[in-house]
Design an enzyme around this catalytic site. Sequence first.
Site, PDB file in Angstrom:
ATOM      1  N   CYS A   1      44.826  40.254  35.750  1.00 18.56           N
ATOM      2  CA  CYS A   1      44.446  39.943  34.367  1.00 18.56           C
ATOM      3  C   CYS A   1      43.459  40.907  33.713  1.00 18.56           C
ATOM      4  CB  CYS A   1      43.850  38.542  34.300  1.00 18.56           C
ATOM      5  SG  CYS A   1      45.086  37.266  34.425  1.00 18.56           S
TER       6      CYS A   1
ATOM      7  N   GLU B   1      45.632  29.949  30.611  1.00 25.53           N
ATOM      8  CA  GLU B   1      45.197  29.539  31.941  1.00 25.53           C
ATOM      9  C   GLU B   1      43.916  30.287  32.293  1.00 25.53           C
ATOM     10  OE1 GLU B   1      46.803  27.033  33.928  1.00 25.53           O
ATOM     11  OE2 GLU B   1      44.678  27.386  34.259  1.00 25.53           O
TER      12      GLU B   1
ATOM     13  N   LYS C   1      41.361  33.733  25.258  1.00 24.65           N
ATOM     14  CA  LYS C   1      41.752  34.062  26.631  1.00 24.65           C
ATOM     15  C   LYS C   1      41.450  35.540  26.932  1.00 24.65           C
ATOM     16  CE  LYS C   1      44.142  34.359  30.466  1.00 24.65           C
ATOM     17  NZ  LYS C   1      43.965  33.692  31.708  1.00 24.65           N
TER      18      LYS C   1
HETATM   19  C1  UDX Z   1      40.443  36.159  36.430  1.00 24.91           C
HETATM   20  C2  UDX Z   1      39.606  35.161  35.629  1.00 24.91           C
HETATM   21  O1  UDX Z   1      38.413  34.843  36.375  1.00 24.91           O
HETATM   22  C3  UDX Z   1      40.415  33.917  35.320  1.00 24.91           C
HETATM   23  O2  UDX Z   1      39.661  33.035  34.510  1.00 24.91           O
HETATM   24  C4  UDX Z   1      41.700  34.319  34.597  1.00 24.91           C
HETATM   25  O3  UDX Z   1      42.504  33.204  34.322  1.00 24.91           O
HETATM   26  C5  UDX Z   1      42.479  35.321  35.435  1.00 24.91           C
HETATM   27  O4  UDX Z   1      41.651  36.450  35.732  1.00 24.91           O
HETATM   28  P1  UDX Z   1      41.149  36.400  38.968  1.00 24.91           P
HETATM   29  O5  UDX Z   1      41.790  37.680  38.562  1.00 24.91           O
HETATM   30  O6  UDX Z   1      41.913  35.462  39.829  1.00 24.91           O
HETATM   31  O7  UDX Z   1      40.709  35.570  37.693  1.00 24.91           O
HETATM   32  O8  UDX Z   1      39.828  36.761  39.793  1.00 24.91           O
HETATM   33  P2  UDX Z   1      38.259  36.821  39.528  1.00 24.91           P
HETATM   34  O9  UDX Z   1      37.586  35.906  40.455  1.00 24.91           O
HETATM   35  O10 UDX Z   1      37.896  36.726  38.112  1.00 24.91           O
HETATM   36  O11 UDX Z   1      37.932  38.303  40.058  1.00 24.91           O
HETATM   37  C6  UDX Z   1      38.476  39.460  39.444  1.00 24.91           C
HETATM   38  C7  UDX Z   1      37.967  40.695  40.133  1.00 24.91           C
HETATM   39  O12 UDX Z   1      36.574  40.873  39.921  1.00 24.91           O
HETATM   40  C8  UDX Z   1      38.152  40.687  41.666  1.00 24.91           C
HETATM   41  O13 UDX Z   1      38.567  41.957  42.098  1.00 24.91           O
HETATM   42  C9  UDX Z   1      36.771  40.356  42.189  1.00 24.91           C
HETATM   43  O14 UDX Z   1      36.526  40.833  43.490  1.00 24.91           O
HETATM   44  C10 UDX Z   1      35.897  41.066  41.158  1.00 24.91           C
HETATM   45  N1  UDX Z   1      34.535  40.506  41.076  1.00 24.91           N
HETATM   46  C11 UDX Z   1      34.346  39.226  40.645  1.00 24.91           C
HETATM   47  C12 UDX Z   1      33.441  41.309  41.412  1.00 24.91           C
HETATM   48  O15 UDX Z   1      33.599  42.482  41.797  1.00 24.91           O
HETATM   49  N2  UDX Z   1      32.187  40.774  41.301  1.00 24.91           N
HETATM   50  C13 UDX Z   1      31.950  39.512  40.872  1.00 24.91           C
HETATM   51  O16 UDX Z   1      30.776  39.115  40.792  1.00 24.91           O
HETATM   52  C14 UDX Z   1      33.060  38.700  40.539  1.00 24.91           C
END
Ligand code: UDX
Length: 479
Positions: free
Chosen positions: A281, A170, A225
Amino acid sequence: MIPSIKNICCIGAGYVGGPTMSVFADRCPNIEVNVVDVNKERISLWNSSNLNDLPIYEPGLKEIISRCKGRNLNFSTDVKKYIQLADMIFISVNTPTKKKGIGAGQASDLKWVEACARQVAEFAKGYTIVVEKSTLPVKTAEVIKKILDSTQTSPDKKFDKSFDVLSNPEFLSEGSAINDLENPDRVLIGGENENAISALSNIYKNWIPANKILHTNIWSSELAKLTANAFLAQRISSINSISALCEATGADVREVARAIGTDSRIGSKFLDSGPGFGGSCFKKDILNLVYLSKYFGLPEVASFWEGVVKLNNWHQHRISELIVKKLFGTTSGKKICIFGFAFKANTNDTRESAAIKICKDLLEEGSILFIHDPKVDPKQIEKDLGIKQSVLNGEISNVEHLSKYEGNWFFTNKIIPATYEADALCFLTEWEEYSELDWNLISQKMRKPAWVFDSRSIVSAKEVKKAGLNLWRIGDSSY
Ligand code: UDX
Ligand code: ADP
């Protein structure tokens, strides 16, 4: 022959299973989708008639649930019944990092996946395709297959059964899960049996163009993944490391990000410096890579990826340390408002949220925290911080007696009143509502000299300064 799938069972009604199966049911009205979980409370929330009570907050989810529940989408605790009925079973259970034993702190704990595989082995009937959906270390499919195959040879052959195992990781991101599921960049299906792969592809083809559905061998799918998440997390650690350098040199991390992001080889996404990545993740997947690399005798590879997590930990502590430093070296007895506890906006999920570490550090220093988040339940914050919330006797404005709450926290659902006599406001999640605050009003309420710490570049820096407040903004020394 390609099997036609009429009945799906998903084991695990969490952040992955719930939204994913809702979109499956929505897009495939001819397939019966049953989501099962051992957690009775969670299932009863999914079944609640008030859609505001769903266990997961995800934009667009309520609308889908209201369309599909009772039609071809069902949530239940009857794991056995729905495994028996299913042609295809998704395993979508939790796989946290192991706390003890071999690989503790790095490898994923597969006990829930193993338990699922045993249940499937016991209850499934006929030919069943088993799909691994949870984030799993490479070679987990092999474990699942071994458990499933062991029952085919069991002496009491009540039902003939046979299995194929596919990996279908996913890539949904919380907060935009529904859109990610409806319009994915790609769908990845790893497996050996062409017919099983086609059966799953055919489901996705109901709403996704065929050219976006990639087929690989099972190990590539599993490793892709982990690698995707590791690359994304690495970008965040990279930009966060640069934010510290910006603060030291007078550069602005937003300008640096814009400048490098226009290079088409680098791209502009995932370059927002923040308080450090959280979520269920990134850290887990990188630690899995580290464990695998060590296991396969590749210590240099392991330490390369371990650096991404180390930088993230350092960065989170860097923020709490600088808050203490700016507040004259002590926050003991000082009132600090924390705005945002979720690991990012548009989710109620707090797993690995930077807010947890930063709040713990500040509480340790004796700060009195007022925590606000529009979606996170205060009970979850209690669990994360390991400290029960305090309850104010009387008005928030009655600050004289606050001193006895050193090292404690309060939950608040009102932003402006919470700022009364606060020494500092600290923005940790980029909720939209934080970008539209009345800074003149807030400034009148705060105790001076007052500080605003913006780790998400979410508040209006100009307005904060105009209102006479001190400002620290991530990756920027100009204020
Ligand atoms: C992530 C992956 O994006 C997704 O593809 C996978 O399936 C699950 O893990 P998610 O954990 O829901 O998704 O959030 P994501 O939007 O990737 O953000 C992860 C962390 O990085 C958050 O704490 C977010 O605030 C941080 N982040 C993200 C930043 O600090 N800066 C950014 O530019 C992007
Ligand atoms: P994710 O973010 O991967 O979806 P969650 O922790 O939100 O993870 O959800 C996983 C769900 O799987 C939990 O609700 C948990 O109760 C459920 N679960 C774990 N093991 C089993 C099992 N053997 N049978 C049914 N449900 C299970």
